[in-house]
Design a protein around this motif. Structure first.
Motif, PDB file in Angstrom:
ATOM      1  N   LEU A 137       0.824  -1.213   0.000  1.00 36.59           N
ATOM      2  CA  LEU A 137       0.000   0.000   0.000  1.00 36.59           C
ATOM      3  C   LEU A 137       0.859   1.264   0.000  1.00 36.59           C
ATOM      4  CD1 LEU A 137      -2.633  -1.043   2.711  1.00 36.59           C
ATOM      5  CD2 LEU A 137      -3.141  -0.589   0.301  1.00 36.59           C
ATOM      6  N   ASN A 138       2.138   1.092   0.266  1.00 40.62           N
ATOM      7  CA  ASN A 138       3.050   2.222   0.501  1.00 40.62           C
ATOM      8  C   ASN A 138       2.508   3.107   1.635  1.00 40.62           C
ATOM      9  OD1 ASN A 138       5.349   3.778   0.198  1.00 40.62           O
ATOM     10  ND2 ASN A 138       4.468   5.069  -1.400  1.00 40.62           N
ATOM     11  N   TRP A 139       2.033   2.468   2.691  1.00 41.31           N
ATOM     12  CA  TRP A 139       1.589   3.161   3.893  1.00 41.31           C
ATOM     13  C   TRP A 139       2.681   3.022   4.954  1.00 41.31           C
ATOM     14  CZ3 TRP A 139      -4.184   1.673   5.336  1.00 41.31           C
ATOM     15  CH2 TRP A 139      -5.033   2.146   4.317  1.00 41.31           C
ATOM     16  N   PRO A 140       2.789   3.987   5.857  1.00 42.62           N
ATOM     17  CA  PRO A 140       3.742   3.807   6.954  1.00 42.62           C
ATOM     18  C   PRO A 140       3.278   2.671   7.873  1.00 42.62           C
ATOM     19  CG  PRO A 140       2.433   5.801   7.283  1.00 42.62           C
ATOM     20  CD  PRO A 140       2.073   5.269   5.933  1.00 42.62           C
ATOM     21  N   GLN A 141       4.224   2.034   8.567  1.00 44.30           N
ATOM     22  CA  GLN A 141       3.879   0.923   9.440  1.00 44.30           C
ATOM     23  C   GLN A 141       4.367   1.144  10.860  1.00 44.30           C
ATOM     24  OE1 GLN A 141       6.225  -1.838   6.936  1.00 44.30           O
ATOM     25  NE2 GLN A 141       7.389  -2.407   8.750  1.00 44.30           N
ATOM     26  N   VAL A 149      -1.865   6.250  19.929  1.00 42.17           N
ATOM     27  CA  VAL A 149      -2.633   7.454  20.217  1.00 42.17           C
ATOM     28  C   VAL A 149      -2.905   8.156  18.891  1.00 42.17           C
ATOM     29  CG1 VAL A 149      -2.618   9.692  21.377  1.00 42.17           C
ATOM     30  CG2 VAL A 149      -1.579   7.714  22.493  1.00 42.17           C
ATOM     31  N   LEU A 150      -4.190   8.396  18.603  1.00 44.27           N
ATOM     32  CA  LEU A 150      -4.531   9.041  17.329  1.00 44.27           C
ATOM     33  C   LEU A 150      -4.790  10.516  17.516  1.00 44.27           C
ATOM     34  CD1 LEU A 150      -7.023   6.765  15.383  1.00 44.27           C
ATOM     35  CD2 LEU A 150      -4.578   6.932  15.139  1.00 44.27           C
ATOM     36  N   ASP A 151      -4.283  11.295  16.590  1.00 43.93           N
ATOM     37  CA  ASP A 151      -4.620  12.716  16.551  1.00 43.93           C
ATOM     38  C   ASP A 151      -5.468  12.904  15.298  1.00 43.93           C
ATOM     39  OD1 ASP A 151      -4.722  15.465  16.061  1.00 43.93           O
ATOM     40  OD2 ASP A 151      -2.775  15.790  17.032  1.00 43.93           O
ATOM     41  N   VAL A 156      -2.644  11.831  12.411  1.00 42.22           N
ATOM     42  CA  VAL A 156      -1.367  11.202  12.749  1.00 42.22           C
ATOM     43  C   VAL A 156      -1.584  10.181  13.863  1.00 42.22           C
ATOM     44  CG1 VAL A 156       0.738  11.733  14.044  1.00 42.22           C
ATOM     45  CG2 VAL A 156       0.189  13.048  12.008  1.00 42.22           C
ATOM     46  N   ALA A 157      -0.861   9.077  13.788  1.00 44.52           N
ATOM     47  CA  ALA A 157      -0.896   8.091  14.870  1.00 44.52           C
ATOM     48  C   ALA A 157       0.470   8.057  15.532  1.00 44.52           C
ATOM     49  CB  ALA A 157      -1.235   6.710  14.310  1.00 44.52           C
ATOM     50  N   LEU A 167      11.620   0.533  24.250  1.00 45.02           N
ATOM     51  CA  LEU A 167      10.465   1.079  23.545  1.00 45.02           C
ATOM     52  C   LEU A 167      10.893   2.154  22.562  1.00 45.02           C
ATOM     53  CD1 LEU A 167       7.799   1.620  26.353  1.00 45.02           C
ATOM     54  CD2 LEU A 167       7.752  -0.091  24.559  1.00 45.02           C
ATOM     55  N   GLU A 168      10.271   2.140  21.385  1.00 47.60           N
ATOM     56  CA  GLU A 168      10.570   3.155  20.384  1.00 47.60           C
ATOM     57  C   GLU A 168       9.259   3.850  20.034  1.00 47.60           C
ATOM     58  OE1 GLU A 168      13.036   2.352  16.596  1.00 47.60           O
ATOM     59  OE2 GLU A 168      10.949   2.309  15.928  1.00 47.60           O
ATOM     60  N   THR A 169       9.261   5.155  19.924  1.00 47.25           N
ATOM     61  CA  THR A 169       8.040   5.882  19.575  1.00 47.25           C
ATOM     62  C   THR A 169       8.163   6.449  18.178  1.00 47.25           C
ATOM     63  OG1 THR A 169       7.766   6.495  21.886  1.00 47.25           O
ATOM     64  CG2 THR A 169       6.434   7.690  20.289  1.00 47.25           C
ATOM     65  N   LEU A 170       7.155   6.174  17.340  1.00 49.45           N
ATOM     66  CA  LEU A 170       7.119   6.693  15.976  1.00 49.45           C
ATOM     67  C   LEU A 170       5.861   7.521  15.780  1.00 49.45           C
ATOM     68  CD1 LEU A 170       8.011   3.573  13.766  1.00 49.45           C
ATOM     69  CD2 LEU A 170       9.564   5.292  14.677  1.00 49.45           C
ATOM     70  N   SER A 171       5.945   8.455  14.844  1.00 53.22           N
ATOM     71  CA  SER A 171       4.774   9.235  14.481  1.00 53.22           C
ATOM     72  C   SER A 171       4.459   8.895  13.023  1.00 53.22           C
ATOM     73  CB  SER A 171       5.108  10.720  14.653  1.00 53.22           C
ATOM     74  OG  SER A 171       4.082  11.501  14.138  1.00 53.22           O
ATOM     75  N   LEU A 172       3.253   8.410  12.761  1.00 52.13           N
ATOM     76  CA  LEU A 172       2.898   7.955  11.413  1.00 52.13           C
ATOM     77  C   LEU A 172       1.737   8.756  10.847  1.00 52.13           C
ATOM     78  CD1 LEU A 172       2.632   4.114  12.182  1.00 52.13           C
ATOM     79  CD2 LEU A 172       4.693   5.372  11.566  1.00 52.13           C
ATOM     80  N   ASP A 173       1.877   9.173   9.578  1.00 51.94           N
ATOM     81  CA  ASP A 173       0.752   9.831   8.908  1.00 51.94           C
ATOM     82  C   ASP A 173      -0.288   8.772   8.563  1.00 51.94           C
ATOM     83  OD1 ASP A 173       2.691  12.215   6.920  1.00 51.94           O
ATOM     84  OD2 ASP A 173       1.976  12.277   8.991  1.00 51.94           O
ATOM     85  N   LEU A 174      -1.566   9.132   8.727  1.00 52.30           N
ATOM     86  CA  LEU A 174      -2.630   8.220   8.294  1.00 52.30           C
ATOM     87  C   LEU A 174      -2.878   8.427   6.800  1.00 52.30           C
ATOM     88  CD1 LEU A 174      -5.191   8.607  11.230  1.00 52.30           C
ATOM     89  CD2 LEU A 174      -3.356   6.938  10.954  1.00 52.30           C
ATOM     90  N   PRO A 175      -3.301   7.400   6.076  1.00 49.71           N
ATOM     91  CA  PRO A 175      -3.593   6.051   6.551  1.00 49.71           C
ATOM     92  C   PRO A 175      -2.314   5.257   6.857  1.00 49.71           C
ATOM     93  CG  PRO A 175      -3.871   6.167   4.174  1.00 49.71           C
ATOM     94  CD  PRO A 175      -3.537   7.548   4.625  1.00 49.71           C
TER      95      PRO A 175
END
Lengths: 253, 359
Positions: A137-141, A149-151, A156-157, A167-175
């Motif tokens: 899908l070429n979506w971030p994972q 946590v969704l904004d 953004v998730a 633990l690693e924290t990432l910020s992903l654009d939706l979808p």
């Protein structure tokens, strides 16, 4: 914003079952064995339901691929609270690459803002499908998620992931695609009124041809065997005896 | 005819000779060796190649008698370049090091990494792509495989032939032998505990050439959708759980985070790492990266001591290959006693104190 969440669920041998390898080495004996929704998939569905209940999504669609018995798993999902379900009817073996292609085709139809899967199925322990569909899908994972946590505003998730070092924290654009790890949540039990309601919820059926996906077979299971047995253990009656054996017999300390 | 039979016996000799040098986990590779070219996706830290990536190199070398290995590193700055130099001479089968040097690769995100692998594969056409089954490998390799339209084989514990692998299923209660029958590349992740890095290094005196990967086709879009925010990791002097010689694990039976301090003390004395069961992590006694099990870390130390661990299937999956297993538990019917080599059924606290005292 009406965001839809799609959750992929798999029917597997129940986690508490002690499996037996068939004597002809063709596979694991699954006849007369208790089957359940994969624990990681339950967690995925639970997360989707919580996101919907917090007002950030409007609909949760559960999907499962395989033979007719998948419908049992989908009914459980509907009983937990999914709004709709989709069954992709296919009886032969489906490897993760094919599952990923089918999921992509469904995503193209349903257009969800979030696709959530369990990180691995406890039967094949592959841990591949989420990553593969995200690539297609070429979506971030955000894999092995322990917190999501969704904004909604920023679409953004923020995902905390359980990785080797912590633990690693990432910020992903939706979808985006998220795969769930054990500690993300505790799935709910389906309550009786919901189990009754689920009977009238819709389960749509698709075939592989409907989705125009070619099932590739580039893997061949040659045999399934039991792991080598360990030598039997011994009981020691005191700590001194233990230390003596570890030092002088096993030579590990 | 005579020449043919001589050739046959020579080949047998050659195979036998080489098999003396072949570690036990590399099984009988077809004696007509195809020369394979393998890309290893490697991780680096503070200028060194990570141990798990070294295992991936060892596994890559098992694929065929004639293997040429390219090691791929990404990141930026002097630590990347130091790591590249180390990679260039880390194993005699390494014939090339590829370096993707960009700020964008400082944190190994799956999206740019998968695109990087796709890019490199289109250019170099490797027969195999290998990564360790670490969080990085598990995260990246399947995504890259999807881009290349390949079914990967993950968590391989044995390489039987160049396209024939063994992997655990059902939490290690069964082993599956699977053959890859597709076109190049054959992609796999390997369990590092199954491919130990020999103490006497296979290091090379020759330094393989290091080349920069052309990243000009990457655009902002490829890096924008996923962003690294932060890392919380335990900085500890103790050895890494994944390759410690000794592991001391605590389970729910320890009842408190306080009691875990005893585990830590014992681990310190034995120069070991601390592990935990899912129950102990869920109860908040210890952080998640200590979890040993089907979905946590896989360990195979020389000595595994489990205190207050009942031995759920999922936990056993993570430590069943330990050489010596010791279980200390009040409950003599606990499942872990099916698996262990030595056992001691007694109350935990005094046993622990006693062991600590004696070592």
């Amino acid at each position: 914003m009406t965001m839809k969440i799609m959750v992929a669920v798999k029917r597997v041998v129940d986690y508490a079952v002690k499996i037996r390898v068939k004597s002809d080495k063709s596979g694991v004996d699954t006849s007369n064995v208790k089957m359940s929704m994969n624990p990681f998939c339950e967690i995925a569905l639970e997360e989707a339901l919580r996101i919907k209940e917090s007002g950030l999504a409007s609909e949760v669609v559960a999907v499962s691929m395989g033979p007719a018995q998948c419908i049992d798993t989908l009914r459980t999902g509907l009983a937990m609270g999914a709004d709709r379900a989709i069954h992709v009817d296919y009886s032969a073996t489906l490897y993760p690459l094919s599952v990923a292609k089918l999921l992509k085709a469904l995503v193209d139809v349903e257009k969800p803002g979030l696709l959530i899967l369990g990180k691995q199925a406890i039967d094949d322990d592959c841990n591949q499908t989420g990553q593969m569909v995200a690539g297609l899908l070429n979506w971030p994972q955000g894999t092995f998620a322990s917190k999501v946590v969704l904004d909604k505003e920023k679409k953004v998730a923020t995902v905390d992931r359980e990785v080797d070092g912590g633990l690693e924290t990432l910020s992903l654009d939706l979808p985006a695609v998220i795969t769930t790890d054990l500690r993300l949540n505790q799935p709910r039990y389906a309550k009786l009124p919901n189990i009754m309601k689920a009977k009238s919820k819709k389960i749509e059926k698709f075939t592989v041809q409907d989705l125009k996906v070619e099932i590739k077979s580039d893997l061949e299971i040659v045999q399934v065997t039991e792991p080598p047995k360990r030598k039997a253990g011994i009981n020691v009656s005191s700590v001194d005896e233990l230390i003596d054996k570890l030092k002088n017999e096993a030579h590990v300390i | 005819m005579a020449a043919l039979s001589m050739l046959k016996s020579l080949r047998k000799c050659a195979t036998h000779h080489l098999s003396n040098f072949r570690p036990s986990f590399c099984h009988h590779v077809a004696s007509i060796s195809r020369s394979l070219s393998t890309l290893v996706l490697a991780e680096h830290e503070s200028g060194s190649i990570k141990a798990s990536s070294m295992s991936a190199v060892v596994a890559a070398a098992c694929l065929s008698e004639k293997s040429s290995i390219s090691v791929l590193l990404a990141g930026s700055g002097s630590s990347l370049h130091e790591a590249a130099k180390r990679a260039a001479s880390c194993h005699h089968s390494v014939s090339q090091v590829l370096v993707a040097d960009s700020d964008k690769f400082v944190y190994p995100l799956a999206e740019p990494w998968a695109k990087l692998v796709d890019l490199i594969q289109q250019e170099h056409c490797y027969s195999h792509i290998v990564a360790a089954s670490s969080s990085f490998g598990k995260n990246v390799l399947p995504r890259a495989a999807a881009l290349l339209d390949v079914s990967p084989v993950t968590d391989v514990i044995e390489i039987s032939e160049s396209h024939l692998f063994v992997r655990p299923i059902y939490a290690g209660n069964a082993l599956c032998t699977v053959r890859y029958t597709g076109t190049n590349p054959c992609m796999l992740t390997i369990r590092s505990t199954s491919f130990p890095v020999p103490l006497m290094s296979d290091a090379s005196e020759n330094e393989a050439p290091i080349s920069q990967v052309d990243l000009s086709t990457f655009d902002e879009d490829d890096f924008s959708k996923s962003r690294f925010v932060k890392n919380t990791s335990q900085d500890t002097d103790r050895p890494d759980l994944g390759n410690a010689r000794v592991v001391i694990t605590g389970g729910r039976g320890l009842k408190s985070a306080e009691n875990f301090k005893m585990i830590e003390k014992l681990a310190e004395k034995l120069g070991g790492a601390v592990g935990a069961t899912r129950a102990a992590v869920d109860a908040g006694f210890v952080p998640n990266d200590l979890q040993v099990g089907q979905t946590g870390k896989i360990v195979a130390p020389e000595l595994y001591i489990a205190f207050g661990v009942s031995g759920a299937i999922q936990h056993l999956a993570g430590m069943r290959d330990s050489k010596v297993i010791v279980a200390v538990n009040k409950d003599s019917d606990a499942p872990i006693f099916q698996k262990q080599k030595e056992r001691i059924s007694s109350d935990m606290k005094p046993a622990n104190k006693h062991i600590n005292h004696h070592i």
